[in-house]
Write an enzyme that holds these catalytic residues in place. Sequence first.
Site: not given
Length: 433
Positions: A61, A63-65, A95, A235, A281, A308, A312
């Site tokens: 899990h 997030h590499l964006r 996402n 998660h 979240n 996760d 940002h």
Amino acid sequence: MTMSDTHKTLLRGAKPLGGEPRDVLIEGERIAAVGTGLDADGATVIDAAGQILLPGLVDLHTHLREPGREDSETVLTGTRAAAVGGFTAVHAMANTFPVADTAGVVEQVWRLGKESGYCDVQPIGAVTVGLEGKKLAELGAMHDSAAGVRVFSDDGKCVDDAVIMRRALEYVKAFDGVIAQHAQEPRLTEGAQMNEGVVSAELGLGGWPAVAEESIIARDVLLAAHVGSRVHICHLSTAGSVEIVRWAKSKGWNVTAEVTPHHLLLTDELVRSYDPVYKVNPPLRTEADVMALREALADGTIDCVATDHAPHPHEDKDCEWGAAAMGMVGLETALSVVQHTMVDTGLLDWTGVADRMSVRPSAIGRLTGHGRPITAGEPANLTLLDSAYRGVVNPAGFASRSRNTPYEGRELPGRVTYTFLRGRATVVDGKLA
């Protein structure tokens, strides 16, 4: 044959899975020998005395964006952060912008991973078009693509329509895929800012009740059983969720679950600071939830730790609580948090850590070449950890493009000294190779 194919590295005196000291010889992409007093002829020798040797960590899990939010992270910077954290493979969440809901986008992410070279990148495909929860994405085409997608998730959003969820479970059953669900009943979490409980009542912040997670998990384990398919719970964060997963497993259903490092350590009491670094979240829960999660990870009810990792840019976190984005970076601190919460407390040994952070996530994601035993002939995907190290977390030194860590200034144990991806060092003496 090139020089790199025949390169030899000897780890002298490492402790595989925390056991007795051994020499480990790496030749080319594989482990050539494990033993004592191995000949160092022609090899680069690393003094690994007292250090823990683990199979390369695998994150289900991340997030590499990229594509679309390269201001937060890129495949290159994210895989660098992963390598520094001891990871040799990550699963990249869907996402992005555009959403990874077609063969074209997942192949783009997969190719970027191949080019970056710091760890293997396995794209996760979206369950629904645009993550909108209305109609199924091209699950079969993503699976048949060069990326070979096996895990599908609308993470960040819940697949809240039961019929869509059922169809997705039926569809991926054909190729042994898995649906990874972000369990959040949207109607029960409108305007939610933190865990619903004593602290949210005192602070006057909108509450995210445990039942919003638990009700979706209960529905989805029932659906997975009905269809005879695989569901993975992302998660997981509450004591009640643990009980539902434990029950589903007792029935022999094909249900797996993950917990994040931050849910193993941090509680909703931290939100009293109003520091948006703690906004995430699912939200940070209570001390009782944290202890239930640790016990469930220890007894195997929760299969694995997943970061996760949610980078940002500072402007999305350096603002008032209500306007701040949800999420924390996690790749570079994950192993330290697990050592602190699980190993140093006696809940898991290093064999258990290898199981929860490499073996099981590899099995759930159906990755080959990762989560393998540390024996001759196996791929040399390895992580060397100085578990005696103690240090204060300083995000200024992160390899990630983002700095939103909840651990800044906190002392944590353990430091990854070397990471090897198929025999090639991606991290040398704690720094990127």
